[in-house]
Structure formats: structure tokens, C-alpha cells
Scaffold this active site. Structure first.
Site, PDB file in Angstrom:
ATOM      1  N   CYS A  81      32.049  39.474  45.635  1.00 52.27           N
ATOM      2  CA  CYS A  81      33.483  39.179  45.680  1.00 52.27           C
ATOM      3  C   CYS A  81      33.763  38.870  47.136  1.00 52.27           C
ATOM      4  O   CYS A  81      33.840  39.788  47.953  1.00 52.27           O
ATOM      5  CB  CYS A  81      34.308  40.360  45.187  1.00 52.27           C
ATOM      6  SG  CYS A  81      36.078  40.130  45.489  1.00 52.27           S
TER       7      CYS A  81
ATOM      8  N   CYS B 223      37.402  40.261  48.327  1.00 51.05           N
ATOM      9  CA  CYS B 223      37.616  41.707  48.474  1.00 51.05           C
ATOM     10  C   CYS B 223      36.358  42.433  48.041  1.00 51.05           C
ATOM     11  O   CYS B 223      35.332  42.355  48.731  1.00 51.05           O
ATOM     12  CB  CYS B 223      38.876  42.187  47.776  1.00 51.05           C
ATOM     13  SG  CYS B 223      39.159  41.600  46.101  1.00 51.05           S
ATOM     14  N   SER B 224      36.359  43.097  46.896  1.00 49.22           N
ATOM     15  CA  SER B 224      35.162  43.855  46.522  1.00 49.22           C
ATOM     16  C   SER B 224      35.129  44.098  45.021  1.00 49.22           C
ATOM     17  O   SER B 224      34.679  45.145  44.566  1.00 49.22           O
ATOM     18  CB  SER B 224      35.134  45.191  47.260  1.00 49.22           C
ATOM     19  OG  SER B 224      36.339  45.879  47.041  1.00 49.22           O
ATOM     20  N   CYS B 225      35.601  43.131  44.236  1.00 47.40           N
ATOM     21  CA  CYS B 225      35.657  43.295  42.790  1.00 47.40           C
ATOM     22  C   CYS B 225      34.263  43.537  42.222  1.00 47.40           C
ATOM     23  O   CYS B 225      33.293  42.896  42.642  1.00 47.40           O
ATOM     24  CB  CYS B 225      36.287  42.055  42.157  1.00 47.40           C
ATOM     25  SG  CYS B 225      37.968  41.793  42.742  1.00 47.40           S
TER      26      CYS B 225
END
Lengths: 225, 205
Positions: free
Chosen positions: B110, B113-115
Site C-alpha cells: 500500500c 498508507c499501509s492497507c
């Protein structure tokens, strides 16, 4: 390139450091920061897209120096203040906190398992008909910016802006973050997986057959001429 | 004491500079306002420290390896198939499984962000959330793979999935040779978290 979180393809970062599967957190306060964010989100004062936008709108200086969960805390404090859930004076500790009218919606311990298991699905019925089918060639929007709100939220990464790709699959219709982050409603529309050849994105791709797939809302795409 | 934020007046700058104290200050404030139940925080932490982790995903992979009907159903509609195993919830409401073959190696990131598919893999590892991984894997996936000790054959293409939306991707690594006849539990032991993100391969028996 509008904000620092949009870092895909950036040069200059160091090596990736693998770590063992049993390492979950790197400081005692990390799990607390995670839980605080999840629990506060469950109150429903702001949506997921507002919360992400708050993190991504941290000043460049803060975004770069903050560790991961510090970004979460910074975003949380900012969005809570922007939505009027807390005041600057309460944050600063200069006044006694006033009880919140939202407190009946507080996530209690007995409801945690149910709330986490339920999640927050974002697939929705939509009156926007899909304009593309798998195999269609499309061009991503030239600017990786929110089309309606200057400096607003978007999920179009700058490395794919203006690039030519191919529709891989339709994911159904989903809440549109560019609208939902700014009070414009959920405005659901078709969401696609779009595949780009690495050579379409980078001047020096590692391998001629490599590809990058990006999930893109229909508004980000036009049919290739 | 406010920390060093001379450049702007964001609300978060009103919190203490030490991050541990920052969490405590915010938790105390939200508790006093009636918005947070500290016991609920303990419960959330217990969930992600002890209950939800990559063994969930490993079960899905092992079953996909050993049961062709399950594999086909997983490829058609991963969300409902894994939900039937009890793996559904926050950060995993819409799931897609992608299969590694001799010709395609899938990796997930991601960049914005950090999905990450929490119900299947737990909370993401530090490196998945790092600037280095987010910035580099879309441009130079093979250099990143080498840092994990993985070198692909030259005729294998890399397909990197950037999770910019709420879709969450699970990589089904290739089943290793010599595992014929192994049961689901034994196969699960070969499935590392990294192999389900695409930065690793399944282990050898």
C-alpha cells in the site's frame, strides 16, 4: 506529487528490513496507540476517509519525522479537533474536559469482538454504471489530486497519474474517498483493478514483463483514444 | 509541555512530545469525555496480539493447495469463502486472492498508507509500513525481493498490487515440491506470513 505519503516510486530510501513473524509492536505504547485509534473510530464521529486524510495531511516535517503510530496519533488528535469532538484547550490540558454528547456511542469492552468482526464494508449499490470492462485500455487522470477539493483527499498515486493501463477486473461499486473525506457523501462508483506495464511507469523498469496493479475509481479513468 | 512545532499550529502539537505520554494524554482526555473505555482498549490489543494473525491466512493457503474446489471458490469470491472460515472483519471486508505460478509472482503493498488484510494476516509488520518498502517495491520489486533472500527466475514476471482502495490482497504462494500427501496442518507450517504478502516463498518440507 502533492503530499509526502504519496511515495510510491520515490528514490533514496534504504534497504527493507525483514523481521520475524512474532514481532507485533516495537514499543510498549504502540499497541495502545493502535487500540486508541480503533476504539475512537468506532464512535463514528468521522469516517475512514477523513481519518486517512488527517494522517496524510500532517505537515511534511511531521510526516517525515513521525514514526508510524505517531502519524496515527497526530491524525487522530487533528481530526478529533477538526470535527469538534475535542477542543484545543482540552488537548492542551488547560481546561477540564467536557463530557461528549457522543459518549452513548462509546465502544465498551463487551462490544469489541463484535465490532471488529463486523468491520466496515464499503461496497455499495450505485447509480453510476460501469463504463469499462476487463481488457479495456484506459488512461489515468493526469493529476494525482482531488478533482473537486484543492489539496483534498485522493487515492490516485502520482506514479500512475497520466499512465496508460488495462482494466483487469471490476471490484463492484465502492464509496468514493475523494468525496467521502470532505463531507460530500459516499458517492459510490465502480472500482477497478487497473494493470500497468512497469515500462509505462518507470524510465528504467527492472524487467520488461513486470507490472503494477492499482485499484482505481471510475472517476480517475478515461477510455484510451 | 507542547513540543517543538514552531512551523505550524496543528492541534496534535498541543500534546506532550514524548510519544508514550502523548498516547496517555489522549487516552486520558477521551476517557474523561466518555468516548473511550480503557478496558475496550485492552480487548482490542488482546485481539491483535493473540487472536488474529498470519496463521489464519496460512490455513486458507493450505486448504487452497489441497482442495481444488476450495481453490476455485476462493479465486471467484475470496471474501465470502474466507468469511465462512471465520476470517472477516475490520480491514478485511473485501478480499481478493492472487495466485503465484511459474510465470507470475504477486506482491502486495500500500504505497499511500499501509492497507493490509488484517483478518487473515493480523497487523502488518514494521517493514510493510516502512517508507523503504512503500517507496521501492512498485519500482524495483526484484531488489526488494533480494533483500528478503528471494531471487526469481528471469522468465517469471512480477505483478505488484498497490492496495489504494479497500480491497485487501492475499498471495497464494506456489505449493512446494515434495508436499504430496501432506495434510492441511503440515502444509500450514510451510506458509510464512511473508509468502502471503509476496516477499517470501513457501518453505520446503
Amino acid at each position: 506529487m502533492s503530499r509526502l505519503h504519496d511515495m510510491g516510486g520515490r528514490f533514496g530510501d534504504g534497504a527493507v528490513e525483514p523481521e520475524a513473524e512474532d514481532i507485533k509492536f516495537h514499543a510498549d505504547w504502540h499497541p495502545r496507540a493502535l487500540a486508541l485509534t480503533v476504539a475512537t473510530g468506532a464512535v463514528g464521529a468521522f469516517n475512514l476517509d477523513m481519518s486517512r486524510h488527517a494522517r496524510e495531511s500532517l505537515s511534511p516535517k511531521d510526516y517525515m519525522r513521525f514514526s508510524y503510530y505517531e502519524k496515527w496519533l497526530g491524525g487522530l488528535a487533528n481530526v478529533l479537533t477538526q470535527t469538534g469532538v475535542i477542543t484545543r484547550e482540552e488537548l492542551a490540558g488547560s481546561v477540564d474536559p467536557a463530557p461528549s454528547p457522543l459518549s452513548p456511542r462509546k465502544l465498551t469492552a463487551d462490544r469489541v469482538a463484535g465490532v471488529l468482526a463486523k468491520g466496515g464494508p464499503v461496497e455499495r449499490p450505485s447509480n453510476v454504471a460501469p463504463a469499462f470492462v476487463a481488457g479495456d485500455t484506459v488512461i489515468a487522470r493526469k493529476f494525482a489530486e482531488n478533482a473537486d477539493v484543492s489539496g483534498g483527499h485522493t487515492r490516485l498515486p502520482s506514479y500512475a497519474a497520466g499512465a496508460r493501463g488495462r482494466i483487469l477486473r471490476l471490484h463492484g461499486s465502492h464509496v468514493f474517498p475523494d468525496s467521502n473525506a470532505h463531507g460530500g457523501g459516499e458517492a459510490p462508483e465502480p472500482l477497478y483493478a487497473v494493470v500497468f506495464a512497469a515500462a509505462e511507469l518507470w524510465a528504467h523498469p527492472e524487467h520488461p514483463n513486470d507490472e503494477v496493479v492499482v485499484d482505481m475509481w471510475q472517476s480517475y479513468l478515461t477510455a484510451a483514444p | 509541555m507542547p513540543h517543538d512545532h514552531a512551523s505550524h499550529d496543528d492541534p496534535h502539537a498541543l500534546l506532550p512530545s514524548d510519544p508514550a505520554l502523548r498516547v496517555k494524554a489522549l487516552e486520558t482526555l477521551l476517557t474523561k469525555k466518555g468516548l473511550i473505555d480503557p478496558a475496550a482498549l485492552d480487548e482490542i490489543i488482546d485481539t491483535y496480539e493473540n487472536k488474529i494473525g498470519p496463521r489464519n491466512g496460512a490455513r486458507v493457503v493450505a486448504r487452497a493447495w489441497s482442495n481444488p474446489a476450495f481453490h476455485d471458490a476462493l479465486m471467484k469470491d475470496a471474501t465470502s469463502v474466507v468469511a465462512d472460515l471465520g476470517f472477516y472483519g475490520r480491514q478485511g471486508e473485501h478480499m481478493v486472492a492472487v495466485v503465484n505460478t511459474d510465470t507470475v509472482h504477486n506482491m502486495v503493498v500500500c504505497t499511500l498508507c499501509s492497507c493490509y488484510p488484517w483478518p487473515l494476516l493480523g497487523i502488518p509488520p514494521g517493514w510493510y509500513k516502512s517508507d523503504a518498502y512503500r517507496a521501492r517495491v512498485v519500482r524495483e520489486p526484484r531488489k526488494v525481493l533480494a533483500e528478503f533472500g528471494v531471487v526469481l527466475p528471469d522468465d517469471t514476471a512480477v505483478r505488484v498490487w498497490d492496495s489504494t482502495a479497500e480491497m485487501r490482497y492475499l498471495v497464494i504462494p506456489q505449493r512446494p515440491a515434495g508436499t504430496e500427501g501432506m495434510d492441511e496442518e503440515a502444509l500450514m507450517a510451510l506458509v510464512s506470513r511473508d509468502s502471503m504478502i509476496g516477499t517470501g516463498l513457501a518453505g520446503r518440507p
